[in-house]
Design a protein around this motif. Structure first.
Motif, short mmCIF file in Angstrom:
data_model
loop_
_atom_site.label_atom_id
_atom_site.label_comp_id
_atom_site.label_asym_id
_atom_site.label_seq_id
_atom_site.Cartn_x
_atom_site.Cartn_y
_atom_site.Cartn_z
N LYS A 15 0.84 -1.19 0.00
CA LYS A 15 0.00 0.00 0.00
C LYS A 15 0.88 1.25 0.00
O LYS A 15 1.47 1.62 1.02
CB LYS A 15 -0.91 -0.01 1.22
N GLU A 16 0.96 1.91 -1.14
CA GLU A 16 1.82 3.09 -1.29
C GLU A 16 1.01 4.37 -1.09
O GLU A 16 -0.05 4.55 -1.68
CB GLU A 16 2.47 3.08 -2.67
N VAL A 17 1.55 5.25 -0.27
CA VAL A 17 0.90 6.53 0.01
C VAL A 17 1.88 7.63 -0.37
O VAL A 17 2.98 7.72 0.19
CB VAL A 17 0.51 6.65 1.49
N SER A 18 1.49 8.48 -1.32
CA SER A 18 2.38 9.54 -1.79
C SER A 18 2.11 10.83 -1.03
O SER A 18 1.08 10.98 -0.35
CB SER A 18 2.19 9.77 -3.29
N TYR A 57 2.11 1.73 3.84
CA TYR A 57 1.25 1.39 4.97
C TYR A 57 0.83 -0.07 4.86
O TYR A 57 0.62 -0.58 3.75
CB TYR A 57 -0.01 2.25 4.98
N ALA A 58 0.69 -0.71 6.00
CA ALA A 58 0.23 -2.09 6.03
C ALA A 58 -1.21 -2.20 5.54
O ALA A 58 -2.02 -1.29 5.73
CB ALA A 58 0.34 -2.65 7.44
N GLU A 59 -1.51 -3.31 4.91
CA GLU A 59 -2.91 -3.59 4.54
C GLU A 59 -3.74 -3.69 5.81
O GLU A 59 -3.24 -4.06 6.88
CB GLU A 59 -3.00 -4.89 3.75
N ASP A 66 2.24 -9.67 11.88
CA ASP A 66 2.06 -10.28 10.55
C ASP A 66 3.20 -9.88 9.62
O ASP A 66 3.78 -10.73 8.94
CB ASP A 66 0.73 -9.82 9.93
N LEU A 67 3.53 -8.58 9.60
CA LEU A 67 4.62 -8.12 8.75
C LEU A 67 5.92 -8.81 9.15
O LEU A 67 6.73 -9.20 8.30
CB LEU A 67 4.78 -6.60 8.86
#
Length: 352
Positions: A15-18, A57-59, A66-67
């Motif tokens: 999950k990429e956050v710009s 960000y993690a799903e 979990d990661l």
């Protein structure tokens, strides 16, 4: 006897956050008043200082453990070991498992125990525990593994650094743009050659520095004041890091007997591009030298600051050849260093 990293693995969420995703955020000053300039200016200034353009960000369905499990599987595969042979699992984090949409920390059972369970390890003598040491937690875990192995208490140790900082940020605080999620895992054992950990340094500054990072209420007075978020005094942290981290790195390097000119790479906690560059410059000035070009690989531009996960993730990416214009070869000397809540500072010198 030395210890070396025989396996490394990381997990970078998809999950990429710009930076542009923060265009519509309502950023507030500490006193709750709105900024005097638009978000476009906030984001531009932020990018200029931190170097961050994107973060991960993690799903929603995943937590820190979990990661860590995903990264641990990769480290085990990389090391080509039977996980049943692990004597310790040391998990460095700050906030435990925080489920998406909540603010409650869950550390029962410990995150290390959860990873052991997910890996299906049956051996009860594989001891699993967590450490809270701020962003330098993974390095501190490596130093603990070093002590366990050298004392004869262990032969093989897994050290994890994982965090989901996106779950504990105040959306109204512009510092929230710094933080990200991720996990890095290493497996260590005794070295029978010249490779491995050569020297280390670790310290806790707990006078005024103890509260440079803290849990505080939202800048939005309409929100529940009993719900707390990660907060920091950025200028104080910057000044502290510049005064203490270069000195710790020098002390560590001097103890190793390695000359400054023989250092090939410095892997430093990915907190802030300008701060990291200034730390490296000051470190080399302690030797009356100028920092070489390409001495410091960085991942912060695309991954943000994932706290305890930044250094092991950076090392994994470097080993895999995934950082442009950077590589290390057999026999190269690398300095690992970090600074964070505590305030804690640590470092180790390592021959790859």
């Amino acid at each position: 006897m030395k210890i070396k990293i025989i396996g490394i693995g990381s997990y970078i969420p998809n999950k990429e956050v710009s930076n542009t995703d923060f265009d519509k955020h309502v950023f507030l000053n500490e006193d709750g008043t709105p900024f005097a300039y638009p978000n476009e200016v906030v984001i531009k200034k932020f990018k200029g200082i931190t170097g961050i353009e994107n973060r991960r960000y993690a799903e929603d369905q995943h937590t820190s453990s979990d990661l860590a499990f995903f990264a641990a599987e990769r480290a085990i595969e990389n090391a080509k070991i039977d996980p049943e042979t692990l004597d310790y699992i040391i998990f460095a984090h700050n906030f435990g498992d925080v489920k998406s949409g909540t603010h409650q920390t869950d550390i029962l059972p410990s995150l290390a125990t959860r990873v052991k369970n997910k890996l299906g390890i049956k051996n009860p003598k594989c001891v699993a525990y967590d450490i809270l040491f701020g962003c330098p937690g993974w390095i501190e875990g490596v130093l603990q593994a070093n002590a366990f192995i050298k004392s004869g208490m262990a032969k093989r140790v897994m050290v994890i650094g994982a965090e989901t900082l996106s779950r504990v940020v105040d959306d109204h605080d512009r510092d929230s743009m710094i933080y990200s999620d991720g996990a890095g895992v290493s497996i260590l054992e005794a070295s029978d050659d010249e490779t491995g950990l050569l020297s280390y340094e670790s310290a806790t500054f707990a006078n005024d520095e103890a509260n440079f990072l803290y849990f505080g209420k939202s800048y939005n007075a309409d929100l529940d004041p009993d719900i707390k978020y990660i907060k920091m005094y950025g200028r104080k942290i910057y000044e502290f890091a510049l005064s203490q981290v270069p000195c710790a790195m020098k002390s560590c390097l001097d103890k190793s007997g390695i000359a400054i000119d023989d250092v090939k790479k410095i892997l430093i906690h990915q907190a802030n591009e300008k701060m990291d560059e200034a730390i490296i410059d000051r470190f080399y000035k302690l030797y009356d030298k100028t920092a070489p070009k390409d001495i410091m690989p960085m991942s912060i531009h695309d991954l943000g600051n994932s706290s305890v996960a930044t250094v092991p993730t950076l090392y994994d990416l470097l080993i895999q050849g995934k950082i442009e214009n950077h590589e290390i070869n057999k026999g190269d000397v690398v300095i690992f260093a970090s600074v964070g809540a505590g305030m804690n500072v640590n470092a180790f010198v390592y021959r790859y």
